[in-house]
Design a protein around this motif. Sequence first.
Motif, short mmCIF file in Angstrom:
data_model
loop_
_atom_site.label_atom_id
_atom_site.label_comp_id
_atom_site.label_asym_id
_atom_site.label_seq_id
_atom_site.Cartn_x
_atom_site.Cartn_y
_atom_site.Cartn_z
N ASP A 74 0.82 -1.22 0.00
CA ASP A 74 0.00 0.00 0.00
C ASP A 74 0.85 1.26 0.00
O ASP A 74 0.33 2.36 0.21
CB ASP A 74 -0.94 0.00 1.21
CG ASP A 74 -2.00 -1.09 1.13
OD1 ASP A 74 -2.36 -1.50 0.00
OD2 ASP A 74 -2.46 -1.54 2.20
N ASP A 124 -0.23 8.19 12.58
CA ASP A 124 -0.28 9.05 11.38
C ASP A 124 0.84 10.09 11.39
O ASP A 124 1.20 10.60 10.34
CB ASP A 124 -1.64 9.74 11.26
CG ASP A 124 -2.63 8.91 10.45
OD1 ASP A 124 -2.19 7.99 9.72
OD2 ASP A 124 -3.83 9.19 10.54
N THR A 128 1.70 9.43 7.28
CA THR A 128 0.34 9.89 7.00
C THR A 128 -0.47 8.78 6.33
O THR A 128 -0.02 8.16 5.38
CB THR A 128 0.37 11.14 6.10
OG1 THR A 128 1.16 12.13 6.75
CG2 THR A 128 -1.02 11.67 5.85
N GLY A 129 -1.68 8.56 6.87
CA GLY A 129 -2.58 7.56 6.32
C GLY A 129 -2.42 6.16 6.89
O GLY A 129 -3.21 5.27 6.60
N LYS A 132 -5.42 4.56 9.10
CA LYS A 132 -6.52 3.96 8.33
C LYS A 132 -6.11 2.61 7.75
O LYS A 132 -6.92 1.67 7.70
CB LYS A 132 -6.93 4.92 7.21
CG LYS A 132 -8.15 4.46 6.44
CD LYS A 132 -8.58 5.50 5.42
CE LYS A 132 -9.81 5.00 4.68
NZ LYS A 132 -10.23 5.95 3.66
#
Length: 180
Positions: A74, A124, A128-129, A132
């Motif tokens: 990812d 985060d 960042t991200g 999630k």
Amino acid sequence: MESKVVSVSQSSKHTFSKDRVESVLLVEGLGVDGDAHSGTTVQHVFRKRFHPTEPNLRQVHLIQAELFEELEQDGFEVGPGDLGENITTRGIDLLNLPEGALLRIGPDAVVQVTGLRNPCRQIDRFQTGLLKAVLPLDSNGKVVRKTGVMGIVLTGGRVSADDKIRVELPAGPHRRLKCV
């Protein structure tokens, strides 16, 4: 596939990530010797403020290395110790162990699984991200926590990379892990 330790990490300070080291010493009833989260009562900074006498169910943090490979697909770069874990494993589905499962690590150490780690917003700040990515929803819309498990040290011992891990399940009925 054989279940084993990939890496071990510790930090004497309450930092988000922990430093990789050659070995860690697990101390019965306390956790990782020299680690900021070692102790009989809660050591997590936020929780300690409100419940300083609670038992420390988070003496040792374990994450499966397979998570890092999944996150890499990812676009994230995460390695051993980066998410604050003490022991990075391979070949064990940590997230689906029942409460009370025993992890026999190396020749001597025994860690009892107490629950899931619930990641916070600090993740985060690391990337960042990432929060999630490690808290996705399953097909029923329920949150899946992927950031490993927490445990307490029942029997101390030195733990190093390549140590074998044997899982012992508790007598049934098994209870699913909850956040601790």
